[in-house]
Design a protein around this motif. Structure first.
Motif, PDB file in Angstrom:
ATOM      1  N   GLY A  49      -2.885  62.903  -7.138  1.00  0.00           N
ATOM      2  CA  GLY A  49      -2.754  62.743  -5.689  1.00  0.00           C
ATOM      3  C   GLY A  49      -1.730  63.570  -5.065  1.00  0.00           C
ATOM      4  N   SER A  67      -2.934  55.999  -6.145  1.00  0.00           N
ATOM      5  CA  SER A  67      -3.536  57.556  -5.391  1.00  0.00           C
ATOM      6  C   SER A  67      -3.054  57.371  -4.010  1.00  0.00           C
ATOM      7  CB  SER A  67      -5.028  57.646  -5.615  1.00  0.00           C
ATOM      8  OG  SER A  67      -5.752  56.448  -5.056  1.00  0.00           O
ATOM      9  N   LEU A  78      -1.141  60.624  -2.857  1.00  0.00           N
ATOM     10  CA  LEU A  78      -1.739  61.516  -1.723  1.00  0.00           C
ATOM     11  C   LEU A  78      -0.616  61.804  -0.577  1.00  0.00           C
ATOM     12  CD1 LEU A  78      -5.569  60.532  -1.953  1.00  0.00           C
ATOM     13  CD2 LEU A  78      -4.603  62.632  -2.325  1.00  0.00           C
TER      14      LEU A  78
END
Length: 186
Positions: free
Chosen positions: A29, A151, A155
């Protein structure tokens, strides 16, 4: 499984495994976040990754020990190869400019491909878990929760660091994905 009969050592093991699988989603991510990603897309991508972190180990558990022995290494090699291709393409794209298109997470195929790459090792772990007397529901829910949550964090951090990296963010993200792909293969 009833909470009173829960083996807390088993739960601790599942938590550690879920965290380890989530670290793949976290680190990948970060690499993807360097390219720049909208907050709504972070939630969408993380939801799909969490879903794949539920489905892949569930399929692995159902596949059993024998299939895992045959496919476990192939799945890891395929995931590593896809990461190398994606990372190399991102580096190439950043050097060539906007004329080259990379994997687009805004369309269904790109999103599914990325979620599959991140979750392919969960299949092998699921096969291993299928050999033991593990609570299937607890296992897949923990894997999904950690995969999705890690994630989101990866991210978001990648997105924030991508602002600092400027135009080189996509190349840095591609290099990160490339390194993880090589690590999967070796």
């Amino acid at each position: 499984m009833i909470l009173g009969t829960l083996d807390w050592g088993h739960v601790a093991t599942l938590l550690l495994m879920a965290f380890a699988l989530g670290m793949d989603a976290f680190s990948l991510g970060i690499g993807i976040g360097f390219r720049g990603i909208r907050l709504l897309s972070i939630l969408k991508v993380s939801f799909v990754i969490g879903l794949f972190h539920i489905l892949m180990p569930l399929m692995g558990m159902l596949a059993g020990h024998y299939v895992g022995y045959l496919l476990g290494e192939v799945a890891t090699l395929a995931g590593g190869g896809l990461l190398i291709l994606l990372g190399g393409h991102m580096i190439y794209s950043s050097l060539r400019g906007e004329s080259v298109h990379t994997l687009d997470f805004r369309n269904a195929w790109g999103l599914l491909l990325f979620a599959l790459m991140v979750s392919v090792d969960s299949f092998s772990v699921g096969v291993s878990m299928g050999m033991f007397d593990s609570d299937v529901l607890l296992t897949v829910l923990l894997f999904g929760f950690f995969g999705g949550t890690m994630s989101v964090i990866g991210l978001w951090l990648g997105r924030r660091m991508g602002y600092w990296a400027g135009n080189y963010g996509e190349a840095i993200g591609g290099a990160i994905l490339l390194m993880f792909g090589v690590q999967f293969i070796l």
